[in-house]
Design an enzyme around this catalytic site. Structure first.
Site, PDB file in Angstrom:
ATOM      1  N   HIS A   6       0.910  -1.288  -0.123  1.00 47.28           N
ATOM      2  CA  HIS A   6      -0.010  -0.106   0.068  1.00 47.28           C
ATOM      3  C   HIS A   6       1.013   1.164   0.038  1.00 47.28           C
ATOM      4  O   HIS A   6       0.484   2.263  -0.803  1.00 47.28           O
ATOM      5  CB  HIS A   6      -0.895  -0.093   1.291  1.00 47.28           C
ATOM      6  CG  HIS A   6      -1.704   1.016   1.566  1.00 47.28           C
ATOM      7  ND1 HIS A   6      -2.968   1.459   0.800  1.00 47.28           N
ATOM      8  CD2 HIS A   6      -1.183   2.606   1.844  1.00 47.28           C
ATOM      9  CE1 HIS A   6      -3.403   2.581   1.148  1.00 47.28           C
ATOM     10  NE2 HIS A   6      -2.660   3.279   1.744  1.00 47.28           N
ATOM     11  N   GLU A   7       1.779   1.358   0.773  1.00 47.59           N
ATOM     12  CA  GLU A   7       2.658   2.471   1.062  1.00 47.59           C
ATOM     13  C   GLU A   7       3.574   2.666  -0.298  1.00 47.59           C
ATOM     14  O   GLU A   7       4.035   3.593  -0.546  1.00 47.59           O
ATOM     15  CB  GLU A   7       3.510   2.310   2.366  1.00 47.59           C
ATOM     16  CG  GLU A   7       2.750   2.494   3.676  1.00 47.59           C
ATOM     17  CD  GLU A   7       1.904   3.865   3.779  1.00 47.59           C
ATOM     18  OE1 GLU A   7       2.213   4.745   3.256  1.00 47.59           O
ATOM     19  OE2 GLU A   7       0.822   3.743   4.281  1.00 47.59           O
ATOM     20  N   HIS A  29       2.168   4.873  -2.761  1.00 42.24           N
ATOM     21  CA  HIS A  29       2.486   6.286  -2.708  1.00 42.24           C
ATOM     22  C   HIS A  29       3.785   6.674  -3.124  1.00 42.24           C
ATOM     23  O   HIS A  29       3.927   7.503  -3.703  1.00 42.24           O
ATOM     24  CB  HIS A  29       1.913   6.651  -0.965  1.00 42.24           C
ATOM     25  CG  HIS A  29       0.693   6.375  -0.531  1.00 42.24           C
ATOM     26  ND1 HIS A  29      -0.461   7.026  -1.402  1.00 42.24           N
ATOM     27  CD2 HIS A  29       0.190   5.506   0.568  1.00 42.24           C
ATOM     28  CE1 HIS A  29      -1.632   6.423  -0.603  1.00 42.24           C
ATOM     29  NE2 HIS A  29      -1.205   5.812   0.555  1.00 42.24           N
TER      30      HIS A  29
END
Length: 344
Positions: free
Chosen positions: A17-18, A21
């Site tokens: 998920h990170e 980003h």
């Protein structure tokens, strides 16, 4: 082993998920100050280029900290100084990467174990399905307005629409037929049911079917998460029905214990299934329009685009902080309930 498995699964999902980003931030030339896995004090870390990479004490969380993310910044590479489309893509990348991960895991699962077609294996006498003439071999293609691709969608539909009349469209010998069923109370289970049983056998398909049913697998978990949130909002379920990290760890542990006698392959498949659930769930939850979550940040960007004027970063940062504290408080309550359930 159970704890190690749980931490590994959490770490992989959060890290991916990170990473969404992080990669989109780098692609859009945004300065990333720190990329970390976990929460709390740093255990170990190193700096490469302008970014510090760190592993923190608590394994349930992570962050991609960008320059100018929650405050003003004079750095032209600050997040706040990029265009709305660039910032939107960076924020949306986290949940999107979770859906990509869920699909990748689903692809492996369906390729290895196949998929559960919504074919009736048997009907229960004295219940609506049998009375309406449904029989073994019929394939359910639609419940109400919802297209059905997996048998689990039949089960989850009856759970979310407990006791409601349902229009069932099914296929027999290539011909579609439609009946309306009113679920009947089953004294033994205490639930209203239609009285049908699906096959536990999973079908393996060709390459195209594997791709298609991998999408259906992810869709199933996304829809289930959204429906569950709807029940929470309408009060059909309460906070006590939620599960946090402790409850998820227990679920992973239980799945491991039950699968272990079947060997490594069965453990692997069950862990894949949990990974799909958690990754899709995290993607949906992060898209909720709540400050501190990615969905809330996207809402702020949409408002900024409509107004043609930036929202004060300090005010936005403060709002994100307040809601983050509220979410942390909710997590503590959910964690307490998880522990209480385990003890009781």
């Amino acid at each position: 082993m159970k704890i190690i498995l749980a931490i590994l699964i959490f770490s992989i999902i959060i890290l991916f998920h990170e990473l969404g980003h992080f990669l989109l931030a780098k692609f859009n030339d945004v300065k990333v100050n720190e990329f970390c896995l976990g929460l709390g004090p740093s255990i170990v870390g190193f700096t490469k280029g302008e970014t510090r990479y760190a592993l923190r004490l608590l394994p349930f969380g992570g962050a991609c900290m960008m320059e100018g993310e929650d405050e003003e910044s004079s750095d032209e590479r600050g997040f706040i100084n990029k265009s709305i489309p660039r910032r939107f893509s960076i924020v949306a990348a986290g949940p999107i990467f979770n859906f990509i991960m869920a699909f990748a895991f689903a692809l492996i699962l369906v390729a290895c174990a196949g998929f559960d077609r919504p074919v009736i294996e048997d009907v229960q006498e004295g219940f609506p399905a049998a009375e309406a003439g449904l029989q073994a071999g019929d394939e359910i293609v639609k419940l109400g307005n919802k297209n059905i691709r997996l048998y689990r969608e039949v089960s989850i539909y009856t759970y979310f629409h407990e006791g409601e009349p349902v229009e069932v469209t099914y296929k027999r010998d290539g011909e579609k037929k439609t009946v309306t069923l009113i679920p009947k109370l089953d004294e033994e289970s205490g639930r209203h049911i239609m009285g049908i049983y699906g096959s536990s056998y999973r079908t393996k398909g060709n390459a195209w079917e594997t791709l298609r049913y991998s999408v259906y697998e992810v869709r199933y978990w996304i829809c289930s998460t959204i429906e569950s949130l709807g029940m929470l909002v309408t009060g059909k379920v309460g906070v006590n029905d939620l599960s946090g990290p402790v409850g998820i760890v227990k679920t992973i542990g239980d799945a491991y214990t039950e699968s272990r006698p079947g060997g490594f392959y069965l453990v692997f498949l069950n862990m894949l299934n949990i990974c799909i659930l958690l990754s899709a769930n995290l993607g949906v939850m992060n898209l909720l329009p709540i400050p501190a979550l990615d969905g809330g940040r996207l809402v702020f960007l949409i408002i900024e685009g409509i107004r043609g004027k930036r929202i004060d970063p300090n005010k936005e940062g403060m709002m994100n902080f307040v809601f983050l504290m509220a979410l942390m408080a909710l997590m503590v309550v959910v964690m307490f309930n998880d522990i209480r359930k385990i003890i009781i």
